[in-house]
Design a protein around this motif. Structure first.
Motif, PDB file in Angstrom:
ATOM      1  N   ALA B  20      -3.990 -31.633 -44.791  1.00 20.88           N
ATOM      2  CA  ALA B  20      -5.126 -31.346 -45.671  1.00 20.88           C
ATOM      3  C   ALA B  20      -4.782 -31.767 -47.099  1.00 20.88           C
ATOM      4  CB  ALA B  20      -5.463 -29.861 -45.633  1.00 20.88           C
ATOM      5  N   LYS B  43      -8.664 -28.766 -49.635  1.00 24.39           N
ATOM      6  CA  LYS B  43      -9.962 -29.368 -49.294  1.00 24.39           C
ATOM      7  C   LYS B  43     -10.157 -29.313 -47.787  1.00 24.39           C
ATOM      8  CE  LYS B  43     -12.318 -33.786 -50.123  1.00 24.39           C
ATOM      9  NZ  LYS B  43     -12.094 -35.128 -50.731  1.00 24.39           N
ATOM     10  N   ASP B  44     -11.332 -28.846 -47.365  1.00 25.04           N
ATOM     11  CA  ASP B  44     -11.573 -28.744 -45.917  1.00 25.04           C
ATOM     12  C   ASP B  44     -12.223 -30.026 -45.390  1.00 25.04           C
ATOM     13  OD1 ASP B  44     -14.572 -26.602 -45.537  1.00 25.04           O
ATOM     14  OD2 ASP B  44     -14.365 -28.682 -46.168  1.00 25.04           O
TER      15      ASP B  44
END
Lengths: 226, 57
Positions: B20, B43-44
């Motif tokens: 990620a 951050k997804d």
């Protein structure tokens, strides 16, 4: 680029708000979920069918930052609807994720939670205000003081008197009449859209690891009607 | 989201193992960090950023 405020695709129109109360009728829920039911893809709405009670690596949400079009419009909205108190508003600062853009932040606090919400205006490299699209945002939820059905009902009533329209609710997110709407969570809630179509839930009486056995016994979700 | 220093390290390791995108510290420059606290922004897959804040040890 078109920077006008638009209702995001998932947001309900004011016309749809009028039909929300029908979700408390099981026949209506079964009608709109007929397709998923027949295909076998209808998801359970029972709290105990979800693995939500495993220990997590985080304890709570500390802060929520929302993009807004205009802090001077959104700040009084949140102050009046939720009773939040203004902590500070910054000068424009470097945007956290967009090069050349700037962000201006308005921090709001609840009584027991300092700066829990941040309203963020963003301007592009030409200095133009960029409103949020809202397309990837579902909703956020705030627990009402008192954590009770009566508190949510009183909140909704007071909000309506102050001119805020509920987009949905008061309803309870389970299948139990008279307020049950077939959703999961067990909580009672009412919903509002802010000036940028950010969806706000005000809730109480959430199913928790501590109370759900008392509420539902040892029955599995599939053993309760839905 | 708040967490303990121990779990902060676990989350950082998880994020790294998952590949990620991360950033040390808080996202907004004006956001507060109390003495002794650490922050990690992650951050997804839908490009949502969330922050993990470790309580002071």
């Amino acid at each position: 680029m078109d920077y006008a405020i638009k209702r995001p695709p998932q947001a309900l129109s004011p016309l749809m708000w009028r039909f929300g109360a029908l979700l408390k009728q099981r026949w209506f829920r079964n009608l709109i979920l007929l397709g998923p039911t027949l295909s076998g893809k209808r998801a359970s709405n029972k709290t105990e069918d979800y693995g939500v009670f495993k220990p997590s690596l985080v304890s709570h949400t500390e802060q929520l930052a929302l993009y807004v079009s205009d802090i001077s419009v959104s700040r009084p909205f949140y102050e009046k609807l939720l009773g939040l108190k203004h902590s500070r508003t910054t000068e424009p600062e470097t945007h956290p994720t967009r090069e050349g853009w700037t962000a201006r932040c308005c921090y709001l606090s609840a009584d027991d939670h300092d700066e829990c919400i941040v309203l963020v205006e963003q301007d592009d490299e030409a200095g133009r205000r960029v409103p949020p699209t809202g397309k990837s945002f579902f909703h956020f939820a705030m627990m009402v003081k008192g954590d009770s059905l009566a508190a949510v009902q009183a909140f909704a009533e007071a909000a309506r008197r102050d001119g805020f329209a509920t987009s949905y609710g008061v309803a309870r997110h389970n299948s139990e009449p008279p307020l049950g709407d077939g959703e999961s969570g067990g909580n009672v809630a009412c919903y509002f859209y802010d000036p940028d179509w950010n969806n706000i839930e005000v809730f109480a009486e959430m199913d928790t690891i501590d109370n759900y056995r008392e509420r539902y016994g040892d029955r599995k979700g599939s053993e309760r009607t839905g | 989201m708040k967490t303990s220093p121990e779990n902060f390290a676990k989350i950082a390791a998880n994020a790294s193992a998952m590949g990620a995108e991360t950033r040390a510290g808080r996202l907004l420059r004006s956001a507060k960090l109390a003495p002794g606290e650490q922050a990690l922004s992650v951050k997804d897959p839908d490009s949502h950023w969330f922050e993990i804040i470790s309580e002071a040890a």
